[in-house]
Write a protein that holds these residues in place. Structure first.
Motif, PDB file in Angstrom:
ATOM      1  N   MET A   1     -17.132  11.789 -13.944  1.00  0.00           N
ATOM      2  CA  MET A   1     -16.719  11.478 -12.603  1.00  0.00           C
ATOM      3  C   MET A   1     -17.664  12.152 -11.612  1.00  0.00           C
ATOM      4  O   MET A   1     -17.997  13.315 -11.756  1.00  0.00           O
ATOM      5  N   THR A   2     -18.085  11.413 -10.609  1.00  0.00           N
ATOM      6  CA  THR A   2     -18.975  11.950  -9.586  1.00  0.00           C
ATOM      7  C   THR A   2     -18.155  12.529  -8.448  1.00  0.00           C
ATOM      8  O   THR A   2     -17.184  11.916  -7.996  1.00  0.00           O
ATOM      9  N   TRP A   3     -18.566  13.704  -7.992  1.00  0.00           N
ATOM     10  CA  TRP A   3     -17.878  14.375  -6.896  1.00  0.00           C
ATOM     11  C   TRP A   3     -18.630  14.069  -5.623  1.00  0.00           C
ATOM     12  O   TRP A   3     -19.825  14.306  -5.524  1.00  0.00           O
ATOM     13  N   SER A   4     -17.942  13.507  -4.625  1.00  0.00           N
ATOM     14  CA  SER A   4     -18.611  13.180  -3.366  1.00  0.00           C
ATOM     15  C   SER A   4     -17.613  13.199  -2.218  1.00  0.00           C
ATOM     16  O   SER A   4     -16.412  13.142  -2.426  1.00  0.00           O
ATOM     17  N   LEU A   5     -18.149  13.256  -1.024  1.00  0.00           N
ATOM     18  CA  LEU A   5     -17.339  13.191   0.184  1.00  0.00           C
ATOM     19  C   LEU A   5     -17.361  11.771   0.718  1.00  0.00           C
ATOM     20  O   LEU A   5     -18.342  11.058   0.531  1.00  0.00           O
ATOM     21  N   PRO A   6     -16.328  11.355   1.414  1.00  0.00           N
ATOM     22  CA  PRO A   6     -16.367  10.034   2.048  1.00  0.00           C
ATOM     23  C   PRO A   6     -17.359  10.045   3.209  1.00  0.00           C
ATOM     24  O   PRO A   6     -17.763  11.100   3.684  1.00  0.00           O
ATOM     25  N   GLU A   7     -17.734   8.880   3.663  1.00  0.00           N
ATOM     26  CA  GLU A   7     -18.609   8.793   4.819  1.00  0.00           C
ATOM     27  C   GLU A   7     -17.855   9.321   6.043  1.00  0.00           C
ATOM     28  O   GLU A   7     -16.651   9.097   6.183  1.00  0.00           O
ATOM     29  N   PRO A   8     -18.559  10.033   6.958  1.00  0.00           N
ATOM     30  CA  PRO A   8     -17.873  10.553   8.136  1.00  0.00           C
ATOM     31  C   PRO A   8     -17.420   9.427   9.064  1.00  0.00           C
ATOM     32  O   PRO A   8     -18.056   8.380   9.141  1.00  0.00           O
ATOM     33  N   MET A   9     -16.323   9.671   9.757  1.00  0.00           N
ATOM     34  CA  MET A   9     -15.853   8.726  10.759  1.00  0.00           C
ATOM     35  C   MET A   9     -16.585   9.051  12.052  1.00  0.00           C
ATOM     36  O   MET A   9     -16.473  10.159  12.574  1.00  0.00           O
ATOM     37  N   LEU A  10     -17.364   8.121  12.566  1.00  0.00           N
ATOM     38  CA  LEU A  10     -18.142   8.352  13.771  1.00  0.00           C
ATOM     39  C   LEU A  10     -17.379   7.895  15.006  1.00  0.00           C
ATOM     40  O   LEU A  10     -16.488   7.055  14.932  1.00  0.00           O
ATOM     41  N   THR A  11     -17.749   8.457  16.132  1.00  0.00           N
ATOM     42  CA  THR A  11     -17.099   8.096  17.381  1.00  0.00           C
ATOM     43  C   THR A  11     -17.567   6.728  17.863  1.00  0.00           C
ATOM     44  O   THR A  11     -18.637   6.257  17.479  1.00  0.00           O
ATOM     45  N   VAL A  12     -16.763   6.134  18.675  1.00  0.00           N
ATOM     46  CA  VAL A  12     -17.114   4.851  19.297  1.00  0.00           C
ATOM     47  C   VAL A  12     -16.746   4.914  20.775  1.00  0.00           C
ATOM     48  O   VAL A  12     -15.781   5.582  21.160  1.00  0.00           O
ATOM     49  N   ALA A  13     -17.515   4.239  21.599  1.00  0.00           N
ATOM     50  CA  ALA A  13     -17.229   4.195  23.031  1.00  0.00           C
ATOM     51  C   ALA A  13     -15.981   3.360  23.286  1.00  0.00           C
ATOM     52  O   ALA A  13     -15.743   2.358  22.621  1.00  0.00           O
ATOM     53  N   VAL A  14     -15.184   3.791  24.265  1.00  0.00           N
ATOM     54  CA  VAL A  14     -13.982   3.061  24.650  1.00  0.00           C
ATOM     55  C   VAL A  14     -13.958   2.908  26.170  1.00  0.00           C
ATOM     56  O   VAL A  14     -14.611   3.649  26.899  1.00  0.00           O
ATOM     57  N   ASP A  15     -13.203   1.929  26.647  1.00  0.00           N
ATOM     58  CA  ASP A  15     -13.093   1.699  28.084  1.00  0.00           C
ATOM     59  C   ASP A  15     -12.149   2.678  28.763  1.00  0.00           C
ATOM     60  O   ASP A  15     -12.265   2.937  29.949  1.00  0.00           O
TER      61      ASP A  15
END
Length: 79
Positions: A1-15
């Motif tokens: 089994m490979t040990w890894s982190l999930p991809e980071p959640m990046l910010t997004v612009a909002v109105d």
């Protein structure tokens, strides 16, 4: 089994800065966005949102994770 982190959640612009009920937000004024993983084997990994291993640059965070976090813990935040 490979040990890894999930991809980071990046910010997004909002109105509007208004958040839906039950949500929370946090401004990032300064510092680093990072993910920390505490593996069951005792390995600690601290990486940037671009995947750069930053563990050696923050020995105090590594030491705190080893003494204060349970195995198989993952954190995402600003430091």
């Amino acid at each position: 089994m490979t040990w890894s982190l999930p991809e980071p959640m990046l910010t997004v612009a909002v109105d509007s800065p208004a958040l839906p009920a039950g949500w929370a937000g946090e401004a990032k004024w300064d510092g680093y966005r990072a993910q920390l993983a505490m593996h069951a084997s005792g390995r600690v990994l601290l990486r940037s949102r671009h995947g750069t291993d930053m563990t050696a640059s923050f020995p105090e965070i590594r030491a705190a994770a080893l003494t204060q976090l349970p195995a198989d813990t993952g954190l995402d935040g600003v430091m």
